[in-house]
Design a protein around this motif. Structure first.
Motif, PDB file in Angstrom:
ATOM      1  N   PRO A  49      10.657  -1.811  14.999  1.00 31.83           N
ATOM      2  CA  PRO A  49      10.302  -0.593  14.055  1.00 31.83           C
ATOM      3  C   PRO A  49       9.837   0.548  15.439  1.00 31.83           C
ATOM      4  O   PRO A  49       9.174  -0.008  16.320  1.00 31.83           O
ATOM      5  CB  PRO A  49       8.972  -1.401  13.239  1.00 31.83           C
ATOM      6  CG  PRO A  49       8.519  -2.380  14.099  1.00 31.83           C
ATOM      7  CD  PRO A  49       9.908  -2.799  14.727  1.00 31.83           C
ATOM      8  N   LEU A  50      10.044   1.680  14.878  1.00 33.95           N
ATOM      9  CA  LEU A  50       9.657   2.855  15.615  1.00 33.95           C
ATOM     10  C   LEU A  50       8.359   3.506  15.343  1.00 33.95           C
ATOM     11  O   LEU A  50       7.916   3.745  13.829  1.00 33.95           O
ATOM     12  CB  LEU A  50      10.857   3.861  15.098  1.00 33.95           C
ATOM     13  CG  LEU A  50      10.709   5.256  16.139  1.00 33.95           C
ATOM     14  CD1 LEU A  50      10.917   5.233  17.401  1.00 33.95           C
ATOM     15  CD2 LEU A  50      11.700   6.023  15.321  1.00 33.95           C
ATOM     16  N   CYS A  51       7.574   3.819  16.192  1.00 30.92           N
ATOM     17  CA  CYS A  51       6.522   4.625  16.188  1.00 30.92           C
ATOM     18  C   CYS A  51       6.893   6.255  16.095  1.00 30.92           C
ATOM     19  O   CYS A  51       7.507   6.846  17.304  1.00 30.92           O
ATOM     20  CB  CYS A  51       5.304   4.326  17.094  1.00 30.92           C
ATOM     21  SG  CYS A  51       3.952   5.677  17.284  1.00 30.92           S
ATOM     22  N   GLU A  52       6.714   6.802  15.123  1.00 31.36           N
ATOM     23  CA  GLU A  52       7.201   8.261  15.029  1.00 31.36           C
ATOM     24  C   GLU A  52       6.468   9.110  15.906  1.00 31.36           C
ATOM     25  O   GLU A  52       6.903  10.339  15.942  1.00 31.36           O
ATOM     26  CB  GLU A  52       7.221   8.474  13.328  1.00 31.36           C
ATOM     27  CG  GLU A  52       7.981   7.655  12.534  1.00 31.36           C
ATOM     28  CD  GLU A  52       8.065   8.121  11.194  1.00 31.36           C
ATOM     29  OE1 GLU A  52       7.358   9.211  10.711  1.00 31.36           O
ATOM     30  OE2 GLU A  52       8.773   7.483  10.287  1.00 31.36           O
ATOM     31  N   PHE A  53       5.076   8.922  16.276  1.00 32.28           N
ATOM     32  CA  PHE A  53       4.598   9.816  17.077  1.00 32.28           C
ATOM     33  C   PHE A  53       5.145   9.682  18.548  1.00 32.28           C
ATOM     34  O   PHE A  53       5.059  10.820  19.183  1.00 32.28           O
ATOM     35  CB  PHE A  53       2.972   9.405  17.013  1.00 32.28           C
ATOM     36  CG  PHE A  53       2.447   9.539  15.754  1.00 32.28           C
ATOM     37  CD1 PHE A  53       2.717  10.503  14.871  1.00 32.28           C
ATOM     38  CD2 PHE A  53       1.733   8.328  15.277  1.00 32.28           C
ATOM     39  CE1 PHE A  53       1.906  10.588  13.353  1.00 32.28           C
ATOM     40  CE2 PHE A  53       1.269   8.340  13.932  1.00 32.28           C
ATOM     41  CZ  PHE A  53       1.549   9.341  12.993  1.00 32.28           C
ATOM     42  N   CYS A  54       5.282   8.332  19.105  1.00 31.61           N
ATOM     43  CA  CYS A  54       5.586   8.075  20.446  1.00 31.61           C
ATOM     44  C   CYS A  54       7.034   8.163  20.775  1.00 31.61           C
ATOM     45  O   CYS A  54       7.646   8.157  21.871  1.00 31.61           O
ATOM     46  CB  CYS A  54       4.955   7.024  20.797  1.00 31.61           C
ATOM     47  SG  CYS A  54       3.106   6.811  20.718  1.00 31.61           S
ATOM     48  N   ASP A  55       7.894   7.967  19.364  1.00 39.98           N
ATOM     49  CA  ASP A  55       9.292   7.845  19.528  1.00 39.98           C
ATOM     50  C   ASP A  55       9.639   6.652  20.467  1.00 39.98           C
ATOM     51  O   ASP A  55      10.558   6.736  21.312  1.00 39.98           O
ATOM     52  CB  ASP A  55      10.093   8.945  20.129  1.00 39.98           C
ATOM     53  CG  ASP A  55      11.450   9.194  19.746  1.00 39.98           C
ATOM     54  OD1 ASP A  55      11.980   8.509  18.959  1.00 39.98           O
ATOM     55  OD2 ASP A  55      12.588   9.533  20.769  1.00 39.98           O
ATOM     56  N   GLU A  56       8.811   5.611  20.311  1.00 41.34           N
ATOM     57  CA  GLU A  56       8.976   4.517  20.888  1.00 41.34           C
ATOM     58  C   GLU A  56       9.192   3.085  19.959  1.00 41.34           C
ATOM     59  O   GLU A  56       8.207   3.220  18.781  1.00 41.34           O
ATOM     60  CB  GLU A  56       7.741   4.053  21.817  1.00 41.34           C
ATOM     61  CG  GLU A  56       7.919   3.009  22.796  1.00 41.34           C
ATOM     62  CD  GLU A  56       6.787   2.884  23.664  1.00 41.34           C
ATOM     63  OE1 GLU A  56       6.507   1.736  24.263  1.00 41.34           O
ATOM     64  OE2 GLU A  56       6.306   3.932  24.000  1.00 41.34           O
ATOM     65  N   ARG A  57       9.973   2.159  20.169  1.00 45.99           N
ATOM     66  CA  ARG A  57       9.990   0.995  19.482  1.00 45.99           C
ATOM     67  C   ARG A  57       9.061  -0.043  19.890  1.00 45.99           C
ATOM     68  O   ARG A  57       8.931  -0.233  21.057  1.00 45.99           O
ATOM     69  CB  ARG A  57      11.462   0.640  18.881  1.00 45.99           C
ATOM     70  CG  ARG A  57      12.406   1.711  18.396  1.00 45.99           C
ATOM     71  CD  ARG A  57      13.961   1.341  18.266  1.00 45.99           C
ATOM     72  NE  ARG A  57      14.551   2.187  17.485  1.00 45.99           N
ATOM     73  CZ  ARG A  57      14.631   2.556  16.176  1.00 45.99           C
ATOM     74  NH1 ARG A  57      13.882   1.924  15.489  1.00 45.99           N
ATOM     75  NH2 ARG A  57      15.098   3.533  15.483  1.00 45.99           N
ATOM     76  N   TYR A  58       8.655  -0.862  18.793  1.00 44.25           N
ATOM     77  CA  TYR A  58       8.228  -2.130  19.302  1.00 44.25           C
ATOM     78  C   TYR A  58       8.586  -3.527  18.570  1.00 44.25           C
ATOM     79  O   TYR A  58       9.778  -3.363  17.751  1.00 44.25           O
ATOM     80  CB  TYR A  58       6.816  -1.935  18.707  1.00 44.25           C
ATOM     81  CG  TYR A  58       5.836  -1.008  19.249  1.00 44.25           C
ATOM     82  CD1 TYR A  58       4.991  -1.359  20.288  1.00 44.25           C
ATOM     83  CD2 TYR A  58       6.176   0.374  18.769  1.00 44.25           C
ATOM     84  CE1 TYR A  58       4.341  -0.349  21.179  1.00 44.25           C
ATOM     85  CE2 TYR A  58       5.266   1.300  19.683  1.00 44.25           C
ATOM     86  CZ  TYR A  58       4.578   0.955  20.656  1.00 44.25           C
ATOM     87  OH  TYR A  58       3.660   1.904  21.371  1.00 44.25           O
TER      88      TYR A  58
END
Length: 226
Positions: free
Chosen positions: A172-181
């Motif tokens: 899943p993607l953090c839309e604020f950081c543009d980073e996936r976890y």
């Protein structure tokens, strides 16, 4: 338990992973598991507990035959001193070492690399394939169990998962950081730790997060300081 040890585990099935056992790992608690599971726990996860009873095992012995630990412990063995693993024979030690090898399965010569990073560099340079860094960092599996991807396959893997593995739905993607976890739990922990949320909405079950309260609400809507 020791008198019935062999008969109790005569089906040659590991009670942890349910695979057929060729080499057993036995510790002070006398619970035999396969050497794959034992190696995974002691070497990859750095946990010395028995996977069945959770007793701490300062040392385990890899053996072909299920016997009580006190009987096995009367001999001198080859040993991996770092992880406190004893080997009943040189052949068993070789099988253990093969579990931990970093081998390219695509090259006909099957070259073994000293480190996983060396293998990663080789796969990218020679085969234009990549590992998923999130999976590498979070999945405690052997190198031979890891999957390589083309650039397009890796992008799909991160967005939606692997087509043949329905248990993995992507990272899943953090839309604020543009980073996936790694998974939704990791994303949730990140959002709670690094971003903002409204406690009133959260209490009502609305899990909404914001990059900044200043960007979400106009200046006139700020909560006044008492």
């Amino acid at each position: 338990m020791s008198s019935n040890l062999s008969s109790e585990y005569s089906e040659n099935t590991c009670v942890v992973c349910f695979k057929d056992v060729t080499i057993y790992s036995i510790g002070d608690c006398d619970h035999p598991v396969c050497y794959d599971c034992s190696t995974r726990m002691r070497v990859l996860c750095r946990q010395n507990e028995c996977p069945i009873c959770r007793q701490d095992l300062p040392k385990v012995i890899f053996t072909k035959e299920v016997r009580p630990f006190r009987d096995l412990n009367n001999y001198t063995y080859l040993m991996d001193k770092k992880f406190k693993i004893c080997f009943e024979s040189a052949a068993i030690q070789t099988a253990y070492n093969k579990l931990l090898e970093h081998i390219c399965l695509l090259c006909s010569s099957r070259p073994a690399f000293r480190t996983f990073q060396n293998l990663k560099d080789h796969m990218k340079k020679e085969h234009e394939l990549q590992y998923c860094n999130l999976c590498v960092d979070n999945l405690k599996i052997f190198t031979g169990e890891r999957r390589c991807y083309t650039r397009a396959q890796l992008a799909l893997h991160k967005r939606k998962g692997d087509p043949e593995d329905r248990s993995h739905r992507g990272h899943p993607l953090c839309e604020f950081c543009d980073e996936r976890y790694m998974d939704t739990d990791e994303l949730y922990r990140h959002l709670r730790r690094d971003h903002l949320f409204c406690h009133f909405c959260d209490a009502d079950g609305f899990h909404r997060y914001y990059r900044s309260l200043l960007k979400q609400f106009p200046a006139s809507a700020r909560i006044p300081t008492l």
